[in-house]
Write a protein that holds these residues in place. Structure first.
Motif, PDB file in Angstrom:
ATOM      1  N   THR A   1       2.284  81.836  96.594  1.00  0.00           N
ATOM      2  CA  THR A   1       1.892  82.453  97.864  1.00  0.00           C
ATOM      3  C   THR A   1       1.248  81.422  98.795  1.00  0.00           C
ATOM      4  O   THR A   1       0.508  81.787  99.718  1.00  0.00           O
ATOM      5  CB  THR A   1       0.900  83.615  97.632  1.00  0.00           C
ATOM      6  OG1 THR A   1      -0.266  83.105  96.949  1.00  0.00           O
ATOM      7  CG2 THR A   1       1.522  84.724  96.801  1.00  0.00           C
TER       8      THR A   1
ATOM      9  N   GLU B   1       6.759  82.246 105.399  1.00  0.00           N
ATOM     10  CA  GLU B   1       6.717  81.290 104.293  1.00  0.00           C
ATOM     11  C   GLU B   1       7.816  80.242 104.432  1.00  0.00           C
ATOM     12  O   GLU B   1       7.587  79.041 104.227  1.00  0.00           O
ATOM     13  CB  GLU B   1       6.855  82.026 102.957  1.00  0.00           C
ATOM     14  CG  GLU B   1       5.619  82.804 102.561  1.00  0.00           C
ATOM     15  CD  GLU B   1       5.826  83.628 101.313  1.00  0.00           C
ATOM     16  OE1 GLU B   1       5.188  83.332 100.302  1.00  0.00           O
ATOM     17  OE2 GLU B   1       6.636  84.587 101.358  1.00  0.00           O
TER      18      GLU B   1
ATOM     19  N   TYR C   1      10.697  85.423  99.615  1.00  0.00           N
ATOM     20  CA  TYR C   1       9.954  84.643 100.602  1.00  0.00           C
ATOM     21  C   TYR C   1      10.114  85.266 101.987  1.00  0.00           C
ATOM     22  O   TYR C   1      11.209  85.666 102.380  1.00  0.00           O
ATOM     23  CB  TYR C   1      10.439  83.194 100.633  1.00  0.00           C
ATOM     24  CG  TYR C   1       9.912  82.341  99.505  1.00  0.00           C
ATOM     25  CD1 TYR C   1       8.548  82.067  99.388  1.00  0.00           C
ATOM     26  CD2 TYR C   1      10.771  81.789  98.558  1.00  0.00           C
ATOM     27  CE1 TYR C   1       8.060  81.279  98.357  1.00  0.00           C
ATOM     28  CE2 TYR C   1      10.291  81.008  97.521  1.00  0.00           C
ATOM     29  CZ  TYR C   1       8.935  80.750  97.426  1.00  0.00           C
ATOM     30  OH  TYR C   1       8.453  79.972  96.403  1.00  0.00           O
ATOM     31  N   SER C   2       9.023  85.314 102.730  1.00  0.00           N
ATOM     32  CA  SER C   2       9.050  85.867 104.084  1.00  0.00           C
ATOM     33  C   SER C   2       9.500  84.804 105.080  1.00  0.00           C
ATOM     34  O   SER C   2       9.561  83.616 104.771  1.00  0.00           O
ATOM     35  CB  SER C   2       7.650  86.350 104.467  1.00  0.00           C
ATOM     36  OG  SER C   2       6.753  85.242 104.581  1.00  0.00           O
TER      37      SER C   2
ATOM     38  N   SER D   1       2.039  82.033 102.458  1.00  0.00           N
ATOM     39  CA  SER D   1       2.237  83.447 102.789  1.00  0.00           C
ATOM     40  C   SER D   1       1.371  83.937 103.951  1.00  0.00           C
ATOM     41  O   SER D   1       1.650  84.984 104.533  1.00  0.00           O
ATOM     42  CB  SER D   1       1.961  84.315 101.556  1.00  0.00           C
ATOM     43  OG  SER D   1       0.614  84.172 101.133  1.00  0.00           O
ATOM     44  N   LYS D   2       0.313  83.176 104.278  1.00  0.00           N
ATOM     45  CA  LYS D   2      -0.549  83.556 105.393  1.00  0.00           C
ATOM     46  C   LYS D   2      -0.470  82.509 106.494  1.00  0.00           C
ATOM     47  O   LYS D   2      -0.279  81.320 106.200  1.00  0.00           O
ATOM     48  CB  LYS D   2      -1.989  83.710 104.903  1.00  0.00           C
ATOM     49  CG  LYS D   2      -2.180  84.840 103.910  1.00  0.00           C
ATOM     50  CD  LYS D   2      -3.628  84.948 103.474  1.00  0.00           C
ATOM     51  CE  LYS D   2      -3.810  86.093 102.470  1.00  0.00           C
ATOM     52  NZ  LYS D   2      -5.225  86.212 102.018  1.00  0.00           N
TER      53      LYS D   2
END
Length: 243
Positions: free
Chosen positions: A6, A195, A191-192, A9-10
């Motif tokens: 992660t 990301e 995965y976004s 992730s932010k």
């Protein structure tokens, strides 16, 4: 057990260059399996290739060994060759420390010497197999030919270089297709968009990829007699070059 990746992730106020630090060590198996198409297939084939090219009383090198996954696969492939030794090298101290734990969890007759050093400084000699598993792409481009030359010079006759890399297609239209397919692969693995975007920004300055043609020309220039791509998935490929 590997943690879930992660790291990106932010939203980050600024994206620093990617490095193989303790944070990456903790999530590396998850990261590479969700990011590199065909990675498990390459690892599963390494023992077969090593058993074909290993020679008794020689050294085998895993350059850029990370957590030791390729080293473990190589060890399986050379267990029936007397006098073989594997030298596993990485310049990340956290990676080497964790690799020592991983390798220590499996019994084998094949000794492994772990080194924390720059692979461009590693002396290659009396080698039958050298593995560069997604490693050369992190070596400065101006140092790559000299490194491949040192590997060639250190290989015994009939020895082999096994190299896996992300690559750039010479046709920009086809390159865009392969990049899009790779991003779809990452999306399918959870995965976004954030990301994918932040990881790409983090790695663009530290991972400079070549075309397959550049690899082939380099192999020929240093003296390899035979070479081929034995695996490809999207813009990732595994090659072998035989002395």
């Amino acid at each position: 057990m590997s943690q879930h990746d992660t790291i990106f992730s932010k939203p980050l106020p600024s994206v620093s260059d990617f490095c193989f630090d303790q944070q990456v060590v903790e999530v590396f198996p998850d990261m590479i399996n969700r990011s590199v198409p065909g990675y498990s297939s390459i690892l599963q084939t390494l023992p077969q290739l090593v058993s074909r090219y290993a020679q008794k009383n020689t050294q085998l090198f895993d350059l850029g060994c990370s957590l030791g996954a390729a080293t473990l696969a190589m060890r399986k492939g050379c267990e029936n060759f007397d006098g073989c030794k594997i030298v596993a090298v990485d310049n990340s101290e956290p990676m080497v420390e964790r690799a020592e734990l991983h390798l220590g969890g499996f019994k084998s007759q094949v000794p492994v010497e772990l080194r924390c050093e720059d692979i461009t400084d590693t002396v290659i000699e009396n080698a039958s197999v050298v593995v560069l598993n997604f490693t050369l792409q992190f070596v400065p481009p101006e140092k790559r030919e000299a490194m491949i030359q040192r590997i060639y010079d250190g290989l015994a006759d009939g020895g082999v270089l096994l190299i896996a890399e992300k690559f750039r297609h010479v046709d920009e239209t086809m390159n865009d297709v392969l990049v899009d397919l790779h991003h779809d692969f990452k999306r399918a693995n959870g995965y976004s968009e954030l990301e994918i975007s932040q990881k790409r920004a983090a790695i663009e300055n530290v991972m400079k990829i070549d075309t397959l043609e550049a690899h082939e020309q380099r192999f020929q220039k240093v003296g390899f007699k035979h070479q081929t791509v034995w695996f490809q998935c999207f813009n990732f490929a595994a090659m072998l070059a035989v002395k």
